[in-house]
Design an enzyme around this catalytic site. Structure first.
Site, PDB file in Angstrom:
ATOM      1  N   SER A 162      11.475  85.722 114.835  1.00 52.36           N
ATOM      2  CA  SER A 162      11.902  86.664 113.802  1.00 52.36           C
ATOM      3  C   SER A 162      12.890  85.974 112.872  1.00 52.36           C
ATOM      4  O   SER A 162      13.228  84.809 113.070  1.00 52.36           O
ATOM      5  CB  SER A 162      12.570  87.871 114.452  1.00 52.36           C
ATOM      6  OG  SER A 162      13.808  87.461 114.993  1.00 52.36           O
ATOM      7  N   LYS A 163      13.344  86.706 111.902  1.00 52.33           N
ATOM      8  CA  LYS A 163      14.282  86.198 110.891  1.00 52.33           C
ATOM      9  C   LYS A 163      15.493  85.507 111.513  1.00 52.33           C
ATOM     10  O   LYS A 163      15.991  84.518 110.985  1.00 52.33           O
ATOM     11  CB  LYS A 163      14.814  87.373 110.054  1.00 52.33           C
ATOM     12  CG  LYS A 163      13.973  87.642 108.830  1.00 52.33           C
ATOM     13  CD  LYS A 163      14.816  87.984 107.613  1.00 52.33           C
ATOM     14  CE  LYS A 163      14.698  87.141 106.399  1.00 52.33           C
ATOM     15  NZ  LYS A 163      13.693  86.204 106.208  1.00 52.33           N
TER      16      LYS A 163
END
Ligand code: GLU
Length: 471
Positions: free
Chosen positions: A240-241
């Site tokens: 994820s980010k």
């Protein structure tokens, strides 16, 4: 039957690298088997729909150089057909209207939880007669899932996966507002589009069992399945980010080449012996579903970077310059003209061999496109202080009088000045020269840079450095 795969992303505004890998695998499988890859936008969520998100997906596909066959299909546009199939299932007695209120459903949910049941809807409308329908409630349509036995998926990655049918619920295929659910739309579209292979993330594995209920009810042939394990971040959590860049667009903006990204994503979850560098040509020949790994792959930024460095070395320099154009503008406020591009080209081998990303290629060549006076970065400015005046003046005078302006001759001249003024220390002359010519302290060989700039531009840059100091 010829192979038909599909890429059916939901438009979220960017392309997650997991989605990119799914697209790549579908593309390789289709192209490698003389088949077709179809592109469908799963745009049924109208409340959150925006056209820019669709454009972002198309741009990401184009950047990755993955093409598709035919027009892009909008799932929303097919809704009439999805409704038709829901009604057909109803007519055949394979689906039914359910009039449960929200409160009733909530009660069932609580009870199922207490009883430890795998599903909560107790099928209370499955065998009721339509005459029992209460007033004022718009029904949903539910499919009749099998009540007994078991179902098996023969998955190309996961192997045979079996569930007891009691785990399958009578899920909704048409909502009370008349809109079809994803579960129905995806099956109808895949069937209508002639999809033979569904290659997608294993987060859809549970859905597959439910979707197969619809295939069976309609008597449609099911596609073959390959469910891909997730991509994890380096720490083992879902990518994820938080791990850094998680979308394709971010990698493009960090200066990665599409072929490096493809090679990296290919190896992330698929293998061909120990091969790491796999050309497009080889990938098309070798890719198969059987060598997709069963366990989740971890993202490795260093590996991606070293592949990128490899593909930058292999790339055509003019293409690199073209790809760097937005970076020259965004990072340095310049657009290399024909002359600057020619100069960059003549140092391209060196620039390529140093660069891990296009940003580095840009940063180490932007000086060719800059007008005088240059902005000197801090380190360069320190090299151009009062201490270097004698060296810069000697360089300017001697270079002005150098007839054959080649890298070798420039190097000898620098050595000579070093012998005369700096006890033979070449760096004490070459480094201020580099600072004057490039405004930085990192660049290709300064002798080569000087030759490329030519006598008058080289001398003008040294003069500008001297004047900057005088100010
Ligand atoms: N639209 C779904 C997604 O983006 C894909 C569904 C599928 O592959 O069937 O996750």
């Amino acid at each position: 039957m010829s192979t038909v795969t599909r890429f059916p992303p939901s438009p979220t505004g960017f392309m997650h690298i997991g989605t990119a890998r799914t697209a790549l695998f579908n593309w390789l499988y289709a192209r490698g088997n003389n088949g077709k890859m179809l592109f469908r936008i799963e745009d049924t969520d109208r409340a959150r729909h925006n056209e820019e998100a669709v454009v972002a997906l198309i741009n990401a596909m184009k950047w990755l150089e993955l093409d598709w066959d035919g027009e892009i299909v909008s799932q929303y546009e097919q809704r009439g057909r999805h409704i038709e199939i829901a009604e057909e299932l109803l007519d055949k007695g394979l689906a039914y209207r359910c009039y449960c209120s929200q409160d009733e459903l909530e009660e069932m949910r609580v009870k199922a939880r207490e009883d430890g049941k795998p599903t909560f809807y107790d099928r209370r409308w499955r065998d009721k007669s339509p005459e029992d329908a209460p007033d004022g409630i718009e029904p949903v349509i539910r499919i009749k899932a099998p009540l007994e036995g078991s179902s098996t998926i023969h998955d190309h990655v996961q192997g045979d996966v079996t569930v007891n049918n009691e785990q399958l619920d009578d899920f909704i295929i048409l909502r009370s507002d008349g809109t079809p659910t994803y579960m129905l739309s995806v099956v109808v579209d895949d069937h209508d589009m002639g999809v033979t292979h569904v290659i997608r993330g294993d987060d859809h594995l549970n859905n597959t069992f439910r979707q197969n209920v619809i295939y069976d009810s309609m008597g449609w042939e099911k596609p073959q399945y390959a469910h891909l394990p997730l991509i994890l971040g380096p720490d083992g959590a879902k990518m994820s980010k938080r791990h850094g860049a998680a979308s394709v667009e971010e990698y493009r903006d960090m200066g990665y080449l599409p072929e490096a990204m493809r090679n990296y994503l290919l190896r992330l979850g698929w293998s061909h012996g120990d091969d790491e560098i796999i050309s497009n040509h080889q990938a098309l020949e070798w890719f198969d579903l059987e060598h997709i790994g069963k366990s989740p792959a971890r993202f490795d930024f260093n590996k991606l970077e070293s592949l990128n460095a490899h593909y930058i070395k292999e790339a055509d320099p003019q293409r690199l310059i073209d790809l760097c154009m937005p970076f020259y503008q965004a990072r340095h406020g310049v657009t290399p003209d024909a002359q600057a591009q020619k100069r960059i080209m003549s140092c391209a081998d060196e620039l390529k061999s140093r660069a891990k990303t296009l940003l580095q290629f840009t940063d180490e060549s932007a000086f060719f496109a800059k007008a005088l006076p240059l902005d000197y970065d801090e380190k360069a400015a320190a090299l151009l202080g009062q201490d270097s005046r004698d060296v810069l003046e000697a360089l300017k005078t001697r270079l002005e009088n150098l007839d054959d302006f080649t890298a070798d001759n420039i190097q000898s001249l620098v050595k000579d000045i070093a012998d005369n003024l700096r006890e033979g220390k070449m760096g004490k002359v070459a480094m201020p020269l580099r600072a004057a010519l490039t405004g930085t302290t990192v660049s290709p060989s300064v002798f080569h840079v000087a030759e490329t700039l030519g006598k008058s531009e080289t001398c003008a840059r040294i003069q500008a450095a001297l004047q900057t100091e005088i100010k």
